[in-house]
Design an enzyme around this catalytic site. Sequence first.
Site, PDB file in Angstrom:
ATOM      1  N   GLY A  63      -3.026  -6.871  11.655  1.00 52.30           N
ATOM      2  CA  GLY A  63      -2.852  -5.491  11.240  1.00 52.30           C
ATOM      3  C   GLY A  63      -1.733  -5.324  10.236  1.00 52.30           C
TER       4      GLY A  63
ATOM      5  N   PHE B  61      -5.194  -6.463  14.279  1.00 52.53           N
ATOM      6  CA  PHE B  61      -4.371  -6.609  15.467  1.00 52.53           C
ATOM      7  C   PHE B  61      -3.162  -7.501  15.146  1.00 52.53           C
ATOM      8  CE2 PHE B  61      -8.468  -5.455  17.119  1.00 52.53           C
ATOM      9  CZ  PHE B  61      -8.197  -4.635  18.196  1.00 52.53           C
ATOM     10  N   CYS B  62      -2.005  -7.096  15.661  1.00 48.36           N
ATOM     11  CA  CYS B  62      -0.790  -7.897  15.524  1.00 48.36           C
ATOM     12  C   CYS B  62      -0.538  -8.224  14.051  1.00 48.36           C
ATOM     13  CB  CYS B  62      -0.880  -9.143  16.401  1.00 48.36           C
ATOM     14  SG  CYS B  62       0.682 -10.021  16.619  1.00 48.36           S
ATOM     15  N   ILE B  63      -0.364  -9.493  13.715  1.00 40.48           N
ATOM     16  CA  ILE B  63      -0.097  -9.852  12.331  1.00 40.48           C
ATOM     17  C   ILE B  63      -1.322  -9.571  11.460  1.00 40.48           C
ATOM     18  CG2 ILE B  63      -0.861 -12.245  12.464  1.00 40.48           C
ATOM     19  CD1 ILE B  63       2.255 -10.892  10.637  1.00 40.48           C
TER      20      ILE B  63
END
Length: 309
Positions: free
Chosen positions: A308, A304-306
Amino acid sequence: MTTHTPDPSKWLADLLAGQQEMVRILGGGADPAASGEDAPPPALPFMSPWVEGTKAMLAWQQQASSWWKGALPGLGMGAQSPAADRRFAAEAWRNDPRFEGLTQSYLGLSDMVRKNLDAAPLEGRSKAQWGFVLRQVVDALSPANCLATNPEALQTALDSGGASLVEGMRLFVQDFARGRVSMTDDSAFEVGRNVATTPGSVVFENDLIQLIQYAPTTAKVHERPLLIVPPCINKYYILDLQPDNSLVAHAVAQGHTVFLVSWRNAGPEQGKLGWDDYLEQGVVQAIDVALAISGADRVNTLGFCIGGT
């Protein structure tokens, strides 16, 4: 002797008419050839930001005149449609013309500030930085943030007999003592009691992460484990909140062997770490451990987010 009462709306209209004519001429609205005047000065193109800013100011002045009409007896103000801004969408903002005028004036001023910045001769990065600062200032000056100019807050204070003001002061004192603004009641949640309740244990840790493996709840599990990498700025239990909205609990119930990265709160001692360290000691290390424990040759990953990125 008859005394004439000044009409502020007429005075403002005359002022706007004169300023609009000036803007029309400076903005190139006049035809020099038709009037026999000299051509516009060569510097006129550089005056464009000022011209656009003046136009925005005139538009705001016209909108602000509605406040005058609502505040002065006998002038009256026509019915206004609900403000698009959700802060002023309640009927309380429209039931009293003083609050309606204040709202329209504030929204017009906000729009004028934005248009002036859009017209400013600044490069993109500087304009974006100024835009961020101005948004904070304009939002802070919202009538909704002040008790005396917020009809909803005033009505709530009356209905509660002042209890809402006492509660607000209590929360203010708490936030002041913490040195930060709380978004929720910090005492309402406890890790392991009503958040992050899915059973699991830490199976690996280094200077940057702890890796959690969750206990299986099915008789059989998939051969390939699932590794979840959350953002570095969030706690791991953002994915394991309550039983009815826990992604971790759902994945375990579907037969996945779940590993979840818990990032360390970076302090001064982690200041030497860079992007490569987060990649190698965080994501790659977690993959290696998940493969070693599960005995699988591959791992499913979810970031998720950073995490990912």
